[in-house]
Design a protein around this motif. Structure first.
Motif: not given
Length: 428
Positions: A114-120, A123-130, A208-219
């Motif tokens: 959770a802390e990692t996602v919040f910090m990213r 910073r306006g991260a995209g794929r980093g939200l995984a 949020t991390a789980d959803k972005h992880a799925v989207n990242r690999f789909a991408d």
């Protein structure tokens, strides 16, 4: 928590001495999994050696193999947490490789995620939200890949601590976890307050991390195709297919590039595609733009390795004794031949060429960033995949024959562009 490995598979566990990692170690030991405990002593504060010894004593009493890894040398005055993290994973990977262990487990919890996602997010991260993946490949420089597992990403920190207390584990609290000079400490306290007020929860950030992880690999699956015709060339260069500009940007980051280079000048029908060694150290990115198919060549910026006009230094030559392996420019793993003479250095080919020759043409710019082995300023070895490209690029230069006459052998240079493009491997 599920054990991420097949039964009987050996694993190393990074044990700092805190409640989370101690809980993971104890749980694995109690379940009968074959594990080795590794403790990194960063030597950043008093008491670190005693904490490592406490882990060692705990392991000795339970017949758990243990090793303390020490971060030696001068420590940086700024960015100490980032430097310590890099040193920690490098030491852990080196230990795993030395022991023949292919899996490393850490005690990162849902709160850490959770802390990692919040910090990213801030910073306006995209794929980093995984956030932090539950599993990924890491390595120490040119070393073999180690699989990093984080089996506790669904476990809250408070639960891990309660387990450690219930089991009477001799964990300690790192005082740096209360030092608000560090961003993560400030974020940790803020998230605790937001959760108390029911404004933002760790569970929501982990989702949020789980959803972005799925989207990242789909991408990656829909946009990148590694089986294009250009790749049938013995790994001399890498090819990717781009359905949008994002893939092209990732290719540029992978190479450390100044490209794309003249997209109008290269087409699918150009004969140069039949001489793949010209592309060694570059990426070919194919795609569609405004309904038109194109191929862009993305290659490394020569000035980054040869030095810049403003005085910024270039690549520092690396001693390259026989049989050694080196991470070169994060683009290649260079293997020095067993029969190479002692006293050689690994350096960019362009450092051995006259500056005006190294960057006088596009072909020479490309070869100038390739790795080479040299004795002083005399070229002795070229990458085995690129000898043809070098000879072709330097043809027409009147000193070409004498320059290449000192070459006595070749070496293997394994391209890392594919793993850099995908971002699925981190080398420390």
């Amino acid at each position: 928590m599920d054990w991420p490995l097949p039964p009987g598979e050996a694993a190393a566990i990074a044990v700092s001495g805190g409640a989370d990692s101690f809980a993971l170690l104890h749980w694995a030991w109690k379940a009968g999994h074959p594990v080795v405990a590794l403790t990194v002593d960063h030597q950043l504060r008093k008491g670190s050696a005693a904490e490592a010894q406490a882990v060692r004593t705990f392991c000795s009493e339970r017949n758990i193999p243990h090793e303390t890894l020490i971060w030696r040398g001068e420590k940086p005055s700024t960015g100490i947490q980032a430097a310590a993290r890099e040193a920690r994973y490098r030491l852990l990977c080196q230990a795993c490789e030395r022991m023949g262990i292919e899996h490393l487990l850490t005690g990162h919890t849902a709160d850490d995620q959770a802390e990692t996602v919040f910090m990213r997010l801030r910073r306006g991260a995209g794929r980093g939200l995984a956030g932090m993946p539950a599993e990924r490949k890491i390595a120490a420089g040119p070393g073999e890949l180690i699989t990093l597992h984080r089996p506790m990403l669904s476990v809250r920190r408070a639960l891990a601590r309660a387990y450690a207390e219930t089991q009477g584990l001799p964990f300690v609290d790192d005082p740096s976890n209360e030092d608000e000079r560090f961003e993560r400490v400030r974020v940790r306290k803020l998230l605790a307050e937001l959760e108390d007020r029911e404004l933002l929860t760790a569970a929501a950030l982990c989702q949020t991390a789980d959803k972005h992880a799925v989207n990242r690999f789909a991408d990656l699956e829909t946009q990148v195709h590694w089986n294009m015709p250009y790749e049938k060339r013995d790994g001399a260069f890498e090819a990717v297919h781009a359905d949008d500009d994002n893939v092209l940007r990732r290719a540029q980051r992978a190479v450390g590039a100044i490209g794309p280079i003249d997209p109008e000048a290269i087409t699918f029908d150009e004969p140069v595609l039949d001489t793949p060694d010209v592309r060694f150290g570059a990426m070919i990115v194919a795609g569609v733009q405004s309904g038109r198919e194109y191929v862009d060549v993305v290659y490394r910026e020569p000035a980054a390795l040869l030095g810049r006009a403003d005085g910024t230094p270039g690549f520092e030559p690396i001693p390259a004794p026989p049989s050694s392996k080196h991470l070169y420019d994060r683009r290649f793993i260079v293997e020095v031949p067993d029969d190479a003479p002692s006293g050689l250095h690994l350096r960019p080919l362009g450092q051995l060429l006259p500056r005006d020759i190294a960057t006088s043409t596009l072909a020479r710019q490309r070869i100038s960033t390739l790795p080479s082995l040299a004795e002083g300023s005399v070229l002795t070895h070229l990458p085995e995949q690129a000898t043809g490209a070098v000879t072709e690029a330097l043809s027409g230069w009147k000193q070409c024959d004498s320059f290449l006459s000192t070459v006595s052998g070749t070496f293997r240079a394994r391209s890392l562009l594919a793993e850099r493009f995908s971002g699925d491997v981190i080398r420390y």
